[in-house]
Scaffold this active site. Structure first.
Site, PDB file in Angstrom:
ATOM      1  N   CYS A  70      -3.937  12.128  13.493  1.00 34.53           N
ATOM      2  CA  CYS A  70      -4.595  10.780  13.452  1.00 34.53           C
ATOM      3  C   CYS A  70      -4.148  10.342  14.762  1.00 34.53           C
ATOM      4  O   CYS A  70      -3.520  10.485  15.577  1.00 34.53           O
ATOM      5  CB  CYS A  70      -4.393  10.097  12.415  1.00 34.53           C
ATOM      6  SG  CYS A  70      -2.606   9.322  12.505  1.00 34.53           S
ATOM      7  N   LEU A 105       8.702  19.181   7.060  1.00 30.22           N
ATOM      8  CA  LEU A 105       9.660  18.570   6.089  1.00 30.22           C
ATOM      9  C   LEU A 105       9.442  18.670   4.868  1.00 30.22           C
ATOM     10  O   LEU A 105      10.318  19.203   3.792  1.00 30.22           O
ATOM     11  CB  LEU A 105      10.285  17.406   6.781  1.00 30.22           C
ATOM     12  CG  LEU A 105      10.763  17.366   7.865  1.00 30.22           C
ATOM     13  CD1 LEU A 105      11.078  15.681   8.456  1.00 30.22           C
ATOM     14  CD2 LEU A 105      12.044  18.138   8.154  1.00 30.22           C
ATOM     15  N   ARG A 138      -8.427  -0.575   5.287  1.00 31.41           N
ATOM     16  CA  ARG A 138      -7.553   0.363   4.589  1.00 31.41           C
ATOM     17  C   ARG A 138      -6.227  -0.021   4.141  1.00 31.41           C
ATOM     18  O   ARG A 138      -5.699   0.387   3.360  1.00 31.41           O
ATOM     19  CB  ARG A 138      -7.232   1.259   5.615  1.00 31.41           C
ATOM     20  CG  ARG A 138      -8.303   2.520   5.873  1.00 31.41           C
ATOM     21  CD  ARG A 138      -8.178   3.627   6.674  1.00 31.41           C
ATOM     22  NE  ARG A 138      -6.894   4.344   5.815  1.00 31.41           N
ATOM     23  CZ  ARG A 138      -6.201   5.144   6.610  1.00 31.41           C
ATOM     24  NH1 ARG A 138      -6.514   5.254   7.709  1.00 31.41           N
ATOM     25  NH2 ARG A 138      -5.268   5.786   5.839  1.00 31.41           N
ATOM     26  N   ASP A 186       5.256   0.319  12.009  1.00 32.78           N
ATOM     27  CA  ASP A 186       4.095  -0.242  11.542  1.00 32.78           C
ATOM     28  C   ASP A 186       4.011  -1.529  12.157  1.00 32.78           C
ATOM     29  O   ASP A 186       2.921  -2.111  11.806  1.00 32.78           O
ATOM     30  CB  ASP A 186       3.835   0.018  10.115  1.00 32.78           C
ATOM     31  CG  ASP A 186       3.943   1.335   9.596  1.00 32.78           C
ATOM     32  OD1 ASP A 186       3.554   1.452   8.298  1.00 32.78           O
ATOM     33  OD2 ASP A 186       3.453   2.359  10.403  1.00 32.78           O
ATOM     34  N   ARG A 239       1.570  13.987  13.169  1.00 35.80           N
ATOM     35  CA  ARG A 239       1.858  14.002  11.706  1.00 35.80           C
ATOM     36  C   ARG A 239       2.011  15.104  10.973  1.00 35.80           C
ATOM     37  O   ARG A 239       1.103  15.748  10.297  1.00 35.80           O
ATOM     38  CB  ARG A 239       0.555  13.193  10.964  1.00 35.80           C
ATOM     39  CG  ARG A 239       0.079  11.959  11.665  1.00 35.80           C
ATOM     40  CD  ARG A 239       1.035  10.912  11.464  1.00 35.80           C
ATOM     41  NE  ARG A 239       1.405  10.355  10.653  1.00 35.80           N
ATOM     42  CZ  ARG A 239       0.834   9.448   9.977  1.00 35.80           C
ATOM     43  NH1 ARG A 239      -0.167   8.753  10.403  1.00 35.80           N
ATOM     44  NH2 ARG A 239       1.409   8.823   8.749  1.00 35.80           N
ATOM     45  N   PRO A 240       2.803  15.951  11.422  1.00 33.84           N
ATOM     46  CA  PRO A 240       3.335  17.404  10.712  1.00 33.84           C
ATOM     47  C   PRO A 240       3.833  16.966   9.293  1.00 33.84           C
ATOM     48  O   PRO A 240       4.070  15.955   8.769  1.00 33.84           O
ATOM     49  CB  PRO A 240       4.218  17.881  11.803  1.00 33.84           C
ATOM     50  CG  PRO A 240       5.101  16.585  12.388  1.00 33.84           C
ATOM     51  CD  PRO A 240       3.841  15.610  12.512  1.00 33.84           C
ATOM     52  N   LYS A 273       0.746  -1.161   0.005  1.00 31.13           N
ATOM     53  CA  LYS A 273      -0.040  -0.041   0.020  1.00 31.13           C
ATOM     54  C   LYS A 273       1.072   1.316  -0.211  1.00 31.13           C
ATOM     55  O   LYS A 273       0.543   2.231  -0.690  1.00 31.13           O
ATOM     56  CB  LYS A 273      -0.974  -0.060   1.269  1.00 31.13           C
ATOM     57  CG  LYS A 273      -1.520   1.326   1.484  1.00 31.13           C
ATOM     58  CD  LYS A 273      -2.291   1.310   2.895  1.00 31.13           C
ATOM     59  CE  LYS A 273      -1.639   1.642   4.071  1.00 31.13           C
ATOM     60  NZ  LYS A 273      -1.383   2.985   4.530  1.00 31.13           N
ATOM     61  N   ASN A 274       1.919   1.117   0.806  1.00 25.50           N
ATOM     62  CA  ASN A 274       2.762   2.480   0.938  1.00 25.50           C
ATOM     63  C   ASN A 274       3.584   2.761  -0.051  1.00 25.50           C
ATOM     64  O   ASN A 274       4.478   3.571   0.262  1.00 25.50           O
ATOM     65  CB  ASN A 274       3.576   2.310   2.541  1.00 25.50           C
ATOM     66  CG  ASN A 274       2.350   2.521   3.589  1.00 25.50           C
ATOM     67  OD1 ASN A 274       1.165   2.985   3.536  1.00 25.50           O
ATOM     68  ND2 ASN A 274       2.985   2.308   4.883  1.00 25.50           N
TER      69      ASN A 274
HETATM   70  C1  EPZ Z   1       4.684   6.692   6.286  1.00 27.92           C
HETATM   71  O1  EPZ Z   1       4.073   7.855   6.758  1.00 27.92           O
HETATM   72  C2  EPZ Z   1       3.729   5.639   6.216  1.00 27.92           C
HETATM   73  N1  EPZ Z   1       2.487   5.931   5.505  1.00 27.92           N
HETATM   74  C3  EPZ Z   1       3.249   5.147   7.672  1.00 27.92           C
HETATM   75  O2  EPZ Z   1       2.665   4.033   7.581  1.00 27.92           O
HETATM   76  C4  EPZ Z   1       4.568   4.842   8.462  1.00 27.92           C
HETATM   77  O3  EPZ Z   1       4.113   4.702   9.761  1.00 27.92           O
HETATM   78  C5  EPZ Z   1       5.715   5.932   8.423  1.00 27.92           C
HETATM   79  O4  EPZ Z   1       5.949   6.307   7.251  1.00 27.92           O
HETATM   80  C6  EPZ Z   1       6.783   5.658   9.144  1.00 27.92           C
HETATM   81  O5  EPZ Z   1       7.424   4.460   8.721  1.00 27.92           O
HETATM   82  C7  EPZ Z   1       2.716   5.901   4.181  1.00 27.92           C
HETATM   83  O6  EPZ Z   1       3.762   5.407   3.679  1.00 27.92           O
HETATM   84  C8  EPZ Z   1       1.407   6.258   3.430  1.00 27.92           C
HETATM   85  P1  EPZ Z   1       7.041   9.994   8.153  1.00 27.92           P
HETATM   86  P2  EPZ Z   1       4.644   9.266   6.563  1.00 27.92           P
HETATM   87  O7  EPZ Z   1       7.016  11.180   7.528  1.00 27.92           O
HETATM   88  O8  EPZ Z   1       5.824   9.306   5.602  1.00 27.92           O
HETATM   89  C9  EPZ Z   1       7.595  13.075  11.647  1.00 27.92           C
HETATM   90  C10 EPZ Z   1       0.558   2.730   7.802  1.00 27.92           C
HETATM   91  O9  EPZ Z   1       0.178   2.076   8.961  1.00 27.92           O
HETATM   92  N2  EPZ Z   1       7.439  14.035  10.688  1.00 27.92           N
HETATM   93  O10 EPZ Z   1       8.076   8.966   7.835  1.00 27.92           O
HETATM   94  O11 EPZ Z   1       3.915  10.268   6.956  1.00 27.92           O
HETATM   95  C11 EPZ Z   1       6.570  12.133  11.968  1.00 27.92           C
HETATM   96  O12 EPZ Z   1       5.909  12.763  12.778  1.00 27.92           O
HETATM   97  C12 EPZ Z   1       1.035   4.155   8.044  1.00 27.92           C
HETATM   98  O13 EPZ Z   1       0.671   2.283   6.564  1.00 27.92           O
HETATM   99  C13 EPZ Z   1       8.009  15.544  10.814  1.00 27.92           C
HETATM  100  O14 EPZ Z   1       8.306  15.632  12.051  1.00 27.92           O
HETATM  101  O15 EPZ Z   1       5.501   9.192   8.142  1.00 27.92           O
HETATM  102  C14 EPZ Z   1       6.910  11.038  12.522  1.00 27.92           C
HETATM  103  O16 EPZ Z   1       7.079  11.086  13.835  1.00 27.92           O
HETATM  104  C15 EPZ Z   1       0.823   5.008   9.518  1.00 27.92           C
HETATM  105  N3  EPZ Z   1       7.969  16.297  10.037  1.00 27.92           N
HETATM  106  C16 EPZ Z   1       8.361  10.863  11.631  1.00 27.92           C
HETATM  107  O17 EPZ Z   1       8.777  11.986  11.095  1.00 27.92           O
HETATM  108  C17 EPZ Z   1       7.288  15.971   8.843  1.00 27.92           C
HETATM  109  O18 EPZ Z   1       7.313  16.860   7.990  1.00 27.92           O
HETATM  110  C18 EPZ Z   1       8.083   9.833  10.551  1.00 27.92           C
HETATM  111  O19 EPZ Z   1       7.110  10.249   9.825  1.00 27.92           O
HETATM  112  C19 EPZ Z   1       7.143  14.505   8.360  1.00 27.92           C
HETATM  113  C20 EPZ Z   1       7.199  13.556   9.278  1.00 27.92           C
END
Ligand code: EPZ
Length: 421
Positions: free
Chosen positions: A116, A125, A400, A308, A121-122, A22-23
């Site tokens: 969520c 970046l 989902r 995950d 989820r900021p 999915k991801n």
């Molecule tokens: C991806 O989300 C996945 N979703 C998530 O899977 C997964 O949990 C996550 O990566 C971490 O591996 C998809 O790929 C669709 P991140 P993503 O940006 O990219 C912080 C599932 O269950 N952060 O890697 O949104 C954030 O808060 C979902 O399939 C910032 O601070 O996650 C987190 O603590 C849930 N600023 C960390 O970084 C930003 O601009 C990693 O988040 C972005 C993120």
């Protein structure tokens, strides 16, 4: 709404075919917008989130057809730059539309994803990356508006307080393919889904190097063309079935999986006493043992133990004798499943972002509430071994991210069925 009912006590045995990731499919479907030409994406899982993404692409003006696991996207010359709130608001991953729309149209408007249950989820970046290309960012009425006269390649450091960001890396990489000059992404995410996306972008005529490492270099090109791509297997679904074999002392053959994408989980499950046998390029036998040993886990960015799979591993720990410790470093609040597991008789207490799980002899089936995609999977896993029946409410969370989960579990011998709420 539906609920899932699981009757515990069955050892899982047999074959399960892992679906497409999915991801990986979500950013790849968004990336098709980088050209007006047609792309064909295979091994796309049939999931709610995919349906949502297809609706968004159609709403933007792309022609999209779906035949089983094959999705064909023909964006055409006229696509809109505004993604509709009603679809975007139900799927946070829609944020990955910003990169392709800004790259192709030099403007994009996507509603600001809310938080969520797993965390804030900021997207700071993502926005930092777009501003590095020279884009102007405005947040108005809950929408992110990005526009640029021209996009110039830049050196962009994408490390955040919790390490790299997967979708920020994807967004910046997609946008960089059509920026002028070279972009270097430092502290890029290394997840296999990023490598899969880079392979698709290169098949479209992009020039991406270094995907899978913390330094990705993209040389911008004028135009991209359509491409044919097969999505990689879903390592989180695969990991969930590995835990299903471990928790039921089962004997499961995973087909079309890539074991090296799950090295961290396989390492931990082996330490706990689960045995693995590689049976070819993409086939793995997972055999659970009666007496499992307690383990400690910390979630970090790939290739470390994935956040995950934290909830699923915790479900296993609830029936693993001894004291197990699990620390969540990516989403420190990702523990909604604890209260539900404790309703089933598990003994978990939380200290900050560290959960201490004391193994119990038996869980007991109970009505429980799913809260997010992976927490729901943990409740199904617990239900597989609990005494009696477990009813999992709000099972749309599960739909989902897990394709045909009942069908796959039933074929492994589980007693599980769906009922109307
Ligand atoms: C991806 O989300 C996945 N979703 C998530 O899977 C997964 O949990 C996550 O990566 C971490 O591996 C998809 O790929 C669709 P991140 P993503 O940006 O990219 C912080 C599932 O269950 N952060 O890697 O949104 C954030 O808060 C979902 O399939 C910032 O601070 O996650 C987190 O603590 C849930 N600023 C960390 O970084 C930003 O601009 C990693 O988040 C972005 C993120």
């Amino acid at each position: 709404m539906d609920k899932l009912v699981v009757e515990g006590g069955k050892r899982l045995k047999g074959n399960v075919v892992i679906s497409g990731a999915k991801n990986s499919a979500l950013p790849i479907l968004a990336a098709t917008l980088l050209t007006e030409k047609e792309s064909v994406i295979e091994n796309v899982p049939q999931l709610r989130d995919i349906t949502t993404m297809i609706r968004i692409l159609r709403n933007l003006g792309a022609k999209v057809t779906q035949q089983d696991d094959v999705v064909t996207v023909k964006p055409g010359r006229q696509i809109k730059h505004v993604a509709p709130y009603r679809y975007v608001s139900v799927m946070r991953a829609s944020v990955c539309l910003l990169g392709p729309l800004l790259g192709r149209l030099k403007q994009a408007e996507v509603s600001m994803p809310g938080g969520c249950v797993i965390g804030l989820r900021p997207i700071d970046l993502h926005l930092k990356g777009f501003e590095s290309f020279g884009a102007k960012i405005k947040i108005e009425h809950g929408n992110v508006q990005a526009e640029a006269k021209k996009l110039k390649g830049a050196d962009i450091y994408l490390g955040g307080p919790f390490g790299s960001s997967v979708l920020a890396t994807a967004n910046v990489m997609m946008c960089a393919t059509l920026a002028e000059g070279v972009t270097r992404i430092e502290s890029a995410a290394c997840e296999p889904e990023i490598v899969d996306l880079a392979n698709f972008l290169n098949a479209m005529g992009a020039k991406v190097k270094g995907a899978g490492s913390h330094l990705i270099e993209i040389e911008g090109v004028q135009k991209l063309h359509g491409a044919h791509h097969r999505v990689i297997p879903d390592r989180i679904e695969a990991g969930t079935y590995m835990v299903a074999s471990a928790i039921t002392h089962g004997d499961i053959y995973l087909e079309d999986c890539i074991p090296e994408h799950n090295n961290a989980l396989i390492d931990k499950l082996s330490e706990a006493g689960v045995s693995f046998k590689r049976l070819g390029e993409r086939k793995l036998r997972v055999t659970g043992k009666k007496a499992l040993r307690s383990v400690d886990v910390t979630t970090l960015a790939y290739p470390a133990f994935p956040t995950d799979l934290q909830a699923q591993m915790m479900a296993l720990m609830t029936v693993t004798p001894g004291i197990n410790v699990i620390t969540e470093k990516i989403y420190p609040d990702r523990f909604m499943h604890i209260s539900e597991l404790n309703r089933m008789g598990s003994r978990i207490f939380l200290e900050g972002s560290t959960a201490v799980v004391t193994g119990v002899k038996r869980l007991s089936g109970a009505p429980v509430m799913a809260s997010d995609l992976r927490a729901s999977a943990a409740l199904v896993l617990a239900g597989l071994v609990a005494e009696g029946c477990t009813e999992i409410h709000r099972v749309y969370h599960l739909d989902r991210g897990y394709e045909r989960i009942e069908e796959k579990l039933i074929s492994l011998g589980a007693k599980i069925w769906r009922e109307k709420e």
